[in-house]
Scaffold this active site. Structure first.
Site, mmCIF file in Angstrom:
data_model
loop_
_atom_site.group_PDB
_atom_site.id
_atom_site.type_symbol
_atom_site.label_atom_id
_atom_site.label_comp_id
_atom_site.label_asym_id
_atom_site.label_seq_id
_atom_site.Cartn_x
_atom_site.Cartn_y
_atom_site.Cartn_z
ATOM 1 N N GLU A 392 0.773 -1.460 -0.161
ATOM 2 C CA GLU A 392 -0.053 -0.188 -0.085
ATOM 3 C C GLU A 392 0.832 1.115 0.324
ATOM 4 O OE1 GLU A 392 -2.988 -0.315 0.028
ATOM 5 O OE2 GLU A 392 -3.912 1.666 0.273
ATOM 6 N N THR A 512 -13.223 4.791 -12.784
ATOM 7 C CA THR A 512 -12.160 4.526 -12.268
ATOM 8 C C THR A 512 -12.886 3.129 -11.785
ATOM 9 O OG1 THR A 512 -10.769 5.637 -10.229
ATOM 10 C CG2 THR A 512 -13.442 5.666 -9.758
#
Ligand SMILES: *[C@@H]1O[C@H](CO)[C@@H](O)[C@H](O)[C@H]1NC(C)=O
Ligand SMILES: *[C@@H]1O[C@H](CO)[C@@H](O)[C@H](O)[C@H]1NC(C)=O
Ligand SMILES: *[C@@H]1O[C@H](CO)[C@@H](O)[C@H](O)[C@H]1NC(C)=O
Ligand SMILES: *[C@@H]1O[C@H](CO)[C@@H](O)[C@H](O)[C@H]1NC(C)=O
Ligand SMILES: *[C@@H]1O[C@H](CO)[C@@H](O)[C@H](O)[C@H]1NC(C)=O
Length: 848
Positions: A392, A512
């Site tokens: 991440e 998206t």
């Protein structure tokens, strides 16, 4: 005397990077053949992975939001703790995985499943009437976008043109479809839009689907982000255009343009907002989490709504990011990393990039910035090489040098929930280049999904990339994006609906959340055209509107109706005309915005000049391995991976691929030795000149002759030189060159080169050149001899300065503190600029 720099030709070194690690006996584990059969096989494999995930969800999860992939349980909101936003934001007890994947079922040609899910939703049209607190952003992109996409696919695809036999089922399902998904979308839109009806015009991030915005604790509403507030503009504008109810477009556009109007003087938007206090909560920006889809949707909304305002937001932002956020000053490193920077000063604020930022490559491809895209993708490939995932948050540069670092030190946020962005960008790059390397990357990802992330009931990601601990969750985007993009990557015969003629005349984009969306005027219902009085149309003629009127009423006190509809003041800065050198036929153009007006060619065509399809252009990229050197302190495999990775090698060095796709190259490539540039050892740094907040008024243009007749041989200025009227409001990357060093263009700096640049004649002006006393490196025979430094500008206000080009400026007042003292900025007798005693080789003053 003015002379041009002639660079010695590139010197390439050959480095044995391929570690001849023995492949296991099962050398077939990587096919890497990429014959049509093999690609078809991979496509089927990707479809199998999808089937496994979907059927697991149907068996163990449905109708809950998700299925837990390890324990095979349904998973939904945390009703005990409504502050558990990590879980509740995307889960509303609304069968999220279904809503996020109706279009996936179409793309995967799962007609029975599609019919079943349509029937389920048809019978559960109050599905959004849930007493749960969800995030407006997540529900816009996953559920609203999913419904709109499925509605468009069922109404505007098989109703015209010749439908291939393969899509007859879709045609039949479409014929029976009565548009109820749009009603569901409208219901959801009406439940979400109150979040936008704040007095500040900035939405609160969360809403209770059944009870509205007032039932959400204020503590959950103080932190909104730029993506969250601006992104819904695309789905909501589309919802308005499809239903005829303007409020969705109205409120979300208001927010979008309000935030854009409050950008910093550097054209950068911060990432965190307090919507109640109407203030930014930070002055930080980048391309990753919290801001990513703002850029994405300014480009994508401009495509589907043909909106030039949105397009200029994208271009302006892209330029600002290249200027301030793109890291490094070298000819290559410039755009590999986009770091987080201060919005007011452009100064770097963090040493990490995040996993979400991997989407950037795909957006670069979509907007025509193919060369930039290949570079930004390369960085994420290297991360994938080392972690078989994208943590991440990954630290690219450690503050403390020299200490013994481990891979753990480079991972600050440790999870990887099978996010799609890297494979999404790989898909875009393959469609744009057709280089087999991108199939190779896809095959590796596919094999990891098969061997490592597949579980009894779906796919799990990592809870902790550092240790390999797994996560008992499969978010709806694993099917809806990760597996979808992987499948489409292997659709090289263009059989999938999206790649067929049925879609080729549409201005469709992937949202998206990977939902195909598009718009054209024919999709707007006819009652929109039949009355001049908009209010009347919106309030009374639209049958859907009436049904939910009562719900809107309850939120009415929040509406301040005095405000203007749109605030779109994005007047581009005017370019001051300070003239250009008086040379016949010399013209100037805006080198930045021009790049969006022309098609970039596929750089790999250039690379594999011998035109065999059995050659990957990838290996001919300069600096293919430069990230490995540049980020060697951060690119380290966690120990558990070295033994479990598929064949131990990096994706781009996998032996079967390397053998097959490089062997038909030129003579010099016929080996396992890779052409690779040396890592540079020059120092590179940023320099601000003048008042940086005026940067958008500063013109940097490219010079060119508009007539071919001019005999250019004798000209001092050549096509491609740059022009800046004054040395103010500039952000430049400077490379400091010393004899014996290798520069970022992989050229060895010789003693003669330095001496040529540092002519004695500047002393005529009384300039004192520095001699900082340090000695040059002793590796190339320059032992102990300090012959000084030469500076080179590699980037100026976001523009790369190409080798051999000169930046021209008008005469200025030198800053000379006095004889014998070092001047801050000066000019030599032949017009070269001297910064703090060091000559800048490619910055010159133009004297008439
Ligand atoms: C390699 O690809 C072929 C199809 O081209 C397939 O039949 C075979 O099973 C594949 N082998 C592996 C190990 O993936
Ligand atoms: C979840 O949704 C279902 C179907 O709408 C409903 O029956 C159930 O009561 C909901 N669960 C909770 C805890 O509200
Ligand atoms: C509505 O008007 C637009 C342009 O004003 C037109 O292109 C469109 O076809 C019209 N729609 C219908 C359904 O008549
Ligand atoms: C838009 O901004 C420009 C420059 O800041 C300003 O001159 C102009 O008056 C503004 N226009 C409107 C309509 O506000
Ligand atoms: C920099 O420019 C801005 C805008 O023109 C101005 O407001 C500010 O005072 C300037 N700062 C300095 C230090 O000159």
């Amino acid at each position: 005397m003015i002379f041009r720099l002639v660079h010695s030709s590139y010197v390439l070194v050959f480095i044995t990077l391929f570690v001849g690690k023995a492949l296991g006996t099962d050398s077939n584990i990587f096919n890497s053949s990429f014959t049509p059969d093999h690609i078809e096989y991979l496509k089927n494999e990707a479809h199998d992975l999808f089937s496994h995930a979907w059927s697991s969800y149907m068996k163990y999860g449905f109708p809950a939001d998700e299925v837990r992939p390890i324990t095979c349980e349904p998973y939904g909101p945390d009703y005990e703790d409504n502050t558990n936003t990590a879980r509740n934001d995307a889960l509303g007890n609304t069968s999220s995985t279904v809503l996020d994947n109706l279009d996936t079922l179409i793309i995967m040609e799962e007609w029975d499943q599609l019919e079943q899910m349509l029937e389920y939703l048809y019978n559960n049209r109050d599905i959004f009437n849930q007493d749960t607190i969800v995030q407006v952003f997540e529900f816009s992109i996953r559920s609203l976008g999913g419904l709109l996409s499925a509605h468009l696919l069922l109404t505007d695809v098989t109703n015209s043109g010749v439908v291939p036999a393969r899509y007859r089922r879709l045609q039949a399902i479409s014929a029976a479809y009565d548009g109820f998904l749009l009603e569901l979308a409208y219901d959801l839109g009406l439940r979400l839009i109150p979040a936008y009806k704040t007095s500040t015009r900035i939405p609160v991030p969360r809403i209770n689907l059944a009870k509205g915005v007032l039932k959400v604790p204020t503590s959950l509403q103080r932190d909104a982000c730029t993506s969250g507030a601006t992104t819904p503009v695309m789905e909501f504008t589309l919802l308005s255009k499809l239903t005829g109810d303007p409020q969705f477009e109205h409120y979300t556009q208001l927010t979008f343009w309000k935030l854009w109007a409050s950008k910093s003087p550097l054209n950068l938007l911060p990432m965190t907002i307090d919507p109640i206090a109407n203030t930014w909560k930070d002055s930080l920006t980048g391309i990753g989490a919290s801001i990513d889809s703002f850029y994405e949707y300014s480009a994508k909304a401009s495509i589907i709504f043909n909106d030039n305002f949105m397009w200029s937001v994208f271009k302006t932002s892209y330029k600002a990011l290249l200027t301030h956020s793109a890291r490094g000053g070298g000819s290559f490193e410039g755009s590999m990393i986009f770091s987080n920077v201060g919005t007011n000063d452009g100064v770097s604020q963090s040493n990490w990039i995040d996993s979400l930022g991997a989407f950037w490559t795909g957006l670069q491809v979509l907007t025509g910035q193919l060369n930039d895209a290949i570079k930004s993708h390369l960085m994420y490939l290297k991360i994938w090489d080392h972690f078989e995932s994208i943590p991440e948050r990954w630290v690219y540069s450690h503050y403390t040098k020299g200490e013994t670092l481990t891979s753990e030190d480079s991972i600050v946020l440790e999870w990887y929930p099978l996010r799609p962005e890297f494979i999404e960008s790989t898909y875009y790059l393959f469609r744009a280049t057709r280089d087999p390397m991108y199939l190779q990357i896809g095959e590796r990802v596919l094999n990891l999904l098969k061997t490592k992330f597949k579980t009894k009931c779906g796919f799990n990601g990592y809870q902790d990339v550092r240790t390999g601990e797994l996560q008992n969750r499969m978010e709806s985007f694993v099917i809806g994006e990760t597996l979808k993009y992987l499948y489409l990557l292997f659709d090289s015969k263009d059989e999938s609906l999206l790649h067929t003629n049925l879609m080729s005349n549409k201005n469709w984009v992937f949202s998206t959340e990977a939902h195909p969306l598009w718009y054209n005027h024919k999709l707007t219902p006819s009652y929109m055209n039949s009355s001049k009085d908009a209010d009347e149309v919106y309030n009374f003629r639209n049958p859907l509107y009436k049904r939910f009127l009562s719900m809107i009423k309850s939120e009415e006190r929040l509406i301040n109706s005095n405000e203007a509809v749109y605030f779109r003041n994005i007047t581009l800065p005017s370019v001051p005309d300070n003239g250009i050198p008086k040379v016949d036929n010399l013209r100037k153009k805006d080198p930045f915005f021009d790049r969006f007006e022309q098609c970039e060619t596929n750089p790999f065509n250039k690379c594999s000049g011998d035109k065999t399809f059995l050659k990957s252009g990838y290996y001919a990229l300069d600096n293919l391995f430069s990230p490995d050197f540049t980020f060697k302190d951060s690119l380290m495999k966690p120990s558990y991976l070295s033994s479990t990775s598929l064949d131990g090698s990096y994706v781009e060095l996998t032996k079967p691929f390397f053998d097959k796709f490089t062997m038909y190259g030129k003579q010099s490539d016929d080996s396992l030795f890779l052409q690779c540039s040396r890592p540079h050892d020059t120092e590179v740094f940023d320099l601000f000149m003048g008042n940086i907040t005026e940067i958008n008024e500063m013109e940097v243009s490219e010079l060119y002759y508009d007539s071919k007749k001019t005999d250019k041989k004798d000209l001092i200025i050549i096509d491609g030189d740059l022009w800046v009227p004054e040395l103010n409001a500039l952000r430049v990357c400077i490379e400091k060159l010393r004899a014996g060093q290798v520069d970022t263009r992989n050229v060895l700096i010789t003693q003669e080169y330095i001496q040529n640049m540092r002519q004695d004649d500047y002393n005529e002006n009384g300039i004192c050149l520095t001699s900082d006393g340090s000695s040059s490196k002793d590796t190339k025979g320059f032992i102990g001899k300090d012959i000084g430094v030469v500076l080179r500008i590699t980037k100026i206000n976001g523009l790369q300065v190409k080798p051999g080009m000169i930046i021209w400026t008008l005469p200025f007042e030198p800053h000379r503190p006095g004889p014998g003292k070092q001047s801050v900025i000066d000019v030599t007798s032949d017009g070269r600029v001297v910064l703090q005693g060091n000559v800048v080789e490619n910055l010159m003053v133009w004297y008439d």
